[in-house]
Structures are given as C-alpha cells and as structure tokens.
Design a protein around this motif. Sequence first.
Motif, PDB file in Angstrom:
ATOM      1  N   THR A  92      41.296  -6.555  -5.996  1.00 47.61           N
ATOM      2  CA  THR A  92      40.558  -6.706  -4.746  1.00 47.61           C
ATOM      3  C   THR A  92      41.021  -7.924  -3.957  1.00 47.61           C
ATOM      4  OG1 THR A  92      38.796  -7.885  -5.898  1.00 47.61           O
ATOM      5  CG2 THR A  92      38.518  -5.518  -5.590  1.00 47.61           C
ATOM      6  N   SER A  93      41.486  -8.972  -4.633  1.00 49.43           N
ATOM      7  CA  SER A  93      41.935 -10.153  -3.903  1.00 49.43           C
ATOM      8  C   SER A  93      43.219  -9.851  -3.124  1.00 49.43           C
ATOM      9  CB  SER A  93      42.148 -11.334  -4.848  1.00 49.43           C
ATOM     10  OG  SER A  93      43.150 -11.030  -5.794  1.00 49.43           O
ATOM     11  N   THR A 129      40.091  -0.110  -3.215  1.00 53.71           N
ATOM     12  CA  THR A 129      39.875  -1.159  -4.215  1.00 53.71           C
ATOM     13  C   THR A 129      39.406  -0.626  -5.563  1.00 53.71           C
ATOM     14  OG1 THR A 129      37.607  -1.487  -3.415  1.00 53.71           O
ATOM     15  CG2 THR A 129      39.323  -2.890  -2.474  1.00 53.71           C
ATOM     16  N   ASP A 146      37.730   1.481   2.274  1.00 56.48           N
ATOM     17  CA  ASP A 146      37.823   0.221   1.532  1.00 56.48           C
ATOM     18  C   ASP A 146      37.454   0.425   0.064  1.00 56.48           C
ATOM     19  OD1 ASP A 146      38.643  -1.167   3.757  1.00 56.48           O
ATOM     20  OD2 ASP A 146      36.632  -1.892   4.250  1.00 56.48           O
ATOM     21  N   LYS A 147      36.422   1.218  -0.182  1.00 57.45           N
ATOM     22  CA  LYS A 147      36.010   1.485  -1.560  1.00 57.45           C
ATOM     23  C   LYS A 147      37.119   2.208  -2.322  1.00 57.45           C
ATOM     24  CE  LYS A 147      32.541   3.857  -4.286  1.00 57.45           C
ATOM     25  NZ  LYS A 147      31.428   4.800  -4.264  1.00 57.45           N
ATOM     26  N   TYR A 157      44.014  -6.917  -1.861  1.00 59.65           N
ATOM     27  CA  TYR A 157      43.608  -6.088  -0.725  1.00 59.65           C
ATOM     28  C   TYR A 157      42.932  -6.945   0.350  1.00 59.65           C
ATOM     29  CZ  TYR A 157      41.463  -2.293   1.908  1.00 59.65           C
ATOM     30  OH  TYR A 157      41.072  -1.447   2.902  1.00 59.65           O
TER      31      TYR A 157
END
Length: 60
Positions: free
Chosen positions: A33-34, A28, A24-25, A36
């Motif tokens: 990020t929104s 993004t 996840d890191k 994803y």
Amino acid sequence: MFWFNPFFHLIKNEIKAIQEFLADKHATEEKDTSEYAELLLMQAIGTYKYKLVNPFFIIN
C-alpha cells in the motif's frame, strides 16, 4: 433525458466516487500500500519516478 433532474448529477458524482474507491481497493489487495500511495502522490504532484521517454534521443 435526465438533464432536468438535479439529483441525476449528484448520483452521477457519487457513482464516480464509489468507482474510485473500488479501484483503490482492488489495486491494494495484493500489493504494497505504501508503494501505491507513493504512486498516487507522485501523480498528483506531477513528478514521476519512471518516465516514458528515452533520454538518448534529443532533437535540437
């Protein structure tokens, strides 16, 4: 070999969780990020914005 050790299963689960957080890191770092988060939510719900099927080819 480690089937008798109960801590092996706990460690295995923790390693999977850490790998998910690292993925996840990485996903993004340079992206929105929104977008994803929306992708993860749509995957969890089961709806997708983009489908991998062709709507023009229908077999009756």
